[in-house]
Write an enzyme that holds these catalytic residues in place. Structure first.
Site, mmCIF file in Angstrom:
data_model
loop_
_atom_site.group_PDB
_atom_site.id
_atom_site.type_symbol
_atom_site.label_atom_id
_atom_site.label_comp_id
_atom_site.label_asym_id
_atom_site.label_seq_id
_atom_site.Cartn_x
_atom_site.Cartn_y
_atom_site.Cartn_z
ATOM 1 N N HIS A 110 48.241 21.837 -6.861
ATOM 2 C CA HIS A 110 49.039 21.353 -5.412
ATOM 3 C C HIS A 110 49.895 22.618 -5.055
ATOM 4 O O HIS A 110 50.225 22.465 -3.982
ATOM 5 C CB HIS A 110 49.839 20.101 -5.829
ATOM 6 N N HIS B 49 38.715 16.398 -11.883
ATOM 7 C CA HIS B 49 38.776 15.066 -12.542
ATOM 8 C C HIS B 49 38.413 14.678 -13.841
ATOM 9 O O HIS B 49 38.182 13.688 -14.202
ATOM 10 C CB HIS B 49 38.658 13.973 -11.527
#
Length: 743
Positions: free
Chosen positions: A111, A274
């Site tokens: 992020h 993920h």
């Protein structure tokens, strides 16, 4: 938009993971403010302060602080060992999922780096901006405050030898290593800033808004890289929270492309990222408190305090989604794809009420471990995860990886490396022992493999250039075209590499291809003559000669105006090949407008004076430097297409302060032209006779109070020599913007 479909982290919460952040969490609420600022009273005025984003006075380390020098003292192996230790040492104040903070650190790094956008080079993790508003309080960054606090003992221990910017990014890389993944490499070299920059993340006035960035069917406005205000990429529940994996794939493809990722890189990041950790949506998101910037002072910068249960661990709420992607959330493997294709999926809701998918008809129940030792869970996926199966292009890629997991491993390693380093510029800026070999996306230039020219050679080459028949304006425009492609945001472009002679730059309208070809042909002849006759293996690259020729023209123009100036010149640029130039990647550097050359692309709607400020910002010049450069380039006749707009002198080609003298002459009255768009006419106030024409790029130096104050200095009768010297210094700065080897 945060973890979205592709972050490598699962969620936000606290633990190892990380995913997106969350539309389920209440977004920051605008507060009434007082008193009104100048920007509130006059919102359409240009913001000159953006040209001074990080004043040296803001740094507690002082103007002389040398980060590479401090970093050279760092024991990087010891640093890595300490980061690894933090990852597996669960803290009661924020317990680690599965006893491992790896997923949380991956999300933090992702992020930070993932805010990068190709259109203007803004964003990325290169300055440690995640520490400051608004990023520290974005809905997509819920609980990343915890990740940074976990790292504080490490930062405290190593002090200024490691920047926060480097540590935030490095922690995610260490997380992958700690969970059995072999990373491609890592480069340090990100230097901290000490206050946030004002970045246009969108025009919406509410967090999680989307209404101001789309037009047409679903066309995302430039330069935005995210679908939603306050998210990194896309909404993990689907566009505007509608759980449609196919529609989500459209958003994923668009936003990742704006971060310079192709379909395979995008899929690799989502699948690879993920493969670790989880997302967090244990309960009612309304029980989550305000973000760090709005939190009470006693919380000391901790945000999103939750009153759901313990508010942490098994009760953590970050994105509002409650997904664990694989049976081995702290170990690299192909479990994500095995589950994605091993089950059929049905739409369900998390305990927090967010849309997600669960294995259909109870399949796989109990096969997914609970992060804190509770009963096993059913397989779950995000809406954006299912996009990897439902979109035909992503499906083709991910099915291949299902059968050939070694290809996924390689693709993820390279895509992750690119994600973390895309905003750092050339590989020469990277520090440390783990830097990978140069990649095409780093715009590689060859090393110097010959003796460089000396002062005597430089003088001889200047003479040949000035005797070549090329004009001052031609030489100046060519050098400016090469050097002004530089962007301070992501350290791309510039004169080094000599890419002005290559596609796509040689064909850009702003560079006047026909005239450019003529100039380059002459300069190439001079280069070849010198290189074939110079003794001692000395050579000069075309990149160096372009800059030298422009500087020679500046010195001549100053001398013609009665002023002696010397433009500093440091050889050492090399010429890149077309093969090592990604045409599509370089296309985003093409200017929509360049107020320094009074150029604007046909159809451009943004106010020219605002585009000039933006151009100056990307070049890294200050307001005084921008002022002297515009005035000097007008005097030198360096306008695009030979336009006379702003050429307020009767002796173009001579470096003089005439631009400022005549701009501020109250004997001239200005009015918008009836004959041409974006053009103004300056007429004699008494006779009405036309004297000059100009654009907003010129007149802003008389209309804006800050720029007028600067223009007045250069219009003074005692400023002629100062003007010439300041122009030469600002010119040299632009020419050397990409010479990181000189820093």
């Amino acid at each position: 938009m945060s973890s979205d479909s592709r972050p490598p982290q699962p969620d936000t919460s606290t633990q190892s993971n990380s995913e997106s952040e969350s539309p389920a969490i209440s977004s920051p609420t605008p507060q009434d403010h007082a008193p009104m600022t100048n920007r509130d009273w006059w919102p359409n005025q240009i913001d000159v302060s953006m040209l001074h984003p990080h004043p040296s006075q803001a740094s507690p380390l002082g103007a002389d602080f040398d980060y590479p020098k401090e970093f050279a003292k760092l024991d990087v192996d010891a640093l890595k060992a300490d980061v690894m230790s933090v990852m597996t040492t669960s803290q009661d104040w924020w317990p680690a999922d599965y006893g491992h903070y790896g997923g949380l650190f991956i999300r933090m790094s992702w992020h930070a780096a993932g805010t990068y956008r190709i259109q203007d080079g803004r964003g990325g993790g290169g300055q440690g901006m995640q520490r400051f508003a608004p990023l520290n309080s974005w809905p997509d960054n819920v609980s990343l405050d915890k990740a940074r606090r976990l790292l504080w003992p490490v930062k405290q221990k190593y002090g200024s030898e490691i920047s926060w910017a480097d540590l935030i990014i490095f922690a995610g890389n260490c997380a992958l290593d700690s969970m059995g993944f072999k990373t491609f490499g890592f480069g340090f070299g990100r230097e901290d800033v000490w206050q946030p920059e004002e970045v246009m993340w969108g025009e919406e006035d509410v967090w999680l808004g989307t209404d101001k960035r789309y037009s047409g069917k679903r066309d995302l406005a430039q330069p935005y890289g995210a679908t939603t205000m306050g998210l990194i990429y896309v909404n993990p529940e689907g566009p505007e929270g509608k759980p449609d994996p196919v529609a989500a794939a459209h958003d994923i493809r668009e936003t990742f492309a704006r971060m310079a990722m192709n379909d395979e890189e995008t899929a690799a990041l989502i699948v690879g990222g993920h493969s670790f950790g989880k997302t967090h949506g244990a309960g009612d998101a309304d029980l989550v408190g305000p973000e760090p910037e709005a939190a009470p002072i006693e919380q000391q910068g901790f945000g999103w305090k939750s009153s759901f249960g313990s508010g942490k661990g098994k009760d953590a709420i970050t994105s509002g989604l409650e997904v664990v992607w694989t049976p081995t959330p702290t170990q690299w493997g192909n479990g994500f794809l095995e589950l994605l294709y091993g089950y059929e999926w049905e739409l369900t809701k998390s305990p927090a009420g967010a849309w997600q998918f669960t294995a259909k008809d109870g399949a796989g129940a109990g096969t997914i471990p609970d992060p804190f030792g509770g009963p096993g869970r059913a397989p779950t996926m995000l809406v954006t995860d299912i996009s990897m199966r439902e979109d035909p292009i992503y499906r083709r890629i991910t099915q291949r990886w299902l059968e050939h997991p070694e290809e996924l491993t390689e693709a993820f390693a390279k895509a992750w490396y690119k994600l973390l380093h895309r905003d750092m510029g050339p590989v020469s800026r990277y520090l440390g022992p783990w830097v990978a070999e140069p990649q095409l996306w780093q715009d590689p230039v060859p090393d110097v493999d010959h003796e460089l020219v000396d002062a005597k050679d430089v003088a001889a080459l200047k003479s040949k250039v000035l005797a070549s028949g090329l004009t001052v304006a031609q030489l100046v425009k060519t050098a400016w075209s090469a050097a002004s492609s530089f962007r301070r945001t992501d350290k791309r472009g510039g004169a080094n590499g000599g890419r002005l002679r290559l596609e796509p730059q040689k064909s850009w309208e702003s560079n006047e291809p026909a005239d450019l070809d003529q100039v380059l042909s002459v300069l190439e002849g001079i280069q070849q003559d010198f290189n074939s006759s110079a003794a001692g293996g000395k050579k000069i690259s075309l990149a160096d000669l372009i800059v030298l020729a422009g500087s020679a023209a500046v010195e001549k123009a100053a001398k013609d105006g009665g002023h002696e100036v010397s433009v500093p010149f440091s050889p050492g640029r090399t010429d890149a090949s077309q093969e090592n130039t990604d045409v599509e990647s370089f296309a985003v550097l093409e200017p929509r407008a360049d107020g320094f050359r009074n150029y604007v692309r046909v159809g451009e709607k943004a106010p020219l004076e605002h585009l000039l400020i933006e151009r100056a910002y990307r070049l890294g010049v200050t307001a005084p430097e921008m002022t002297v450069l515009v005035g000097g380039l007008r005097a030198l006749g360096a306008n695009h297409g030979g336009s006379e707009h702003g050429v307020f002198t009767d002796k173009p080609g001579v470096l003089s302060n005439d631009f400022f003298v005549n701009l501020l002459d109250m004997g001239t009255e200005w009015k918008a032209s009836d004959a041409a768009e974006n053009v103004y006419e300056g007429c004699d106030r008494s006779s009405g006779q036309l004297k000059w024409t100009a654009t907003a790029n010129d007149l802003v130096f008389g209309s804006n109070s800050v720029l007028r104050a600067l223009a007045e200095v250069y219009a003074q009768s005692d400023a002629k020599q100062k003007f010439a010297e300041d122009f030469a210094a600002a010119w040299a700065k632009v020419m050397n913007n990409d010479r990181f080897d000189l820093e």
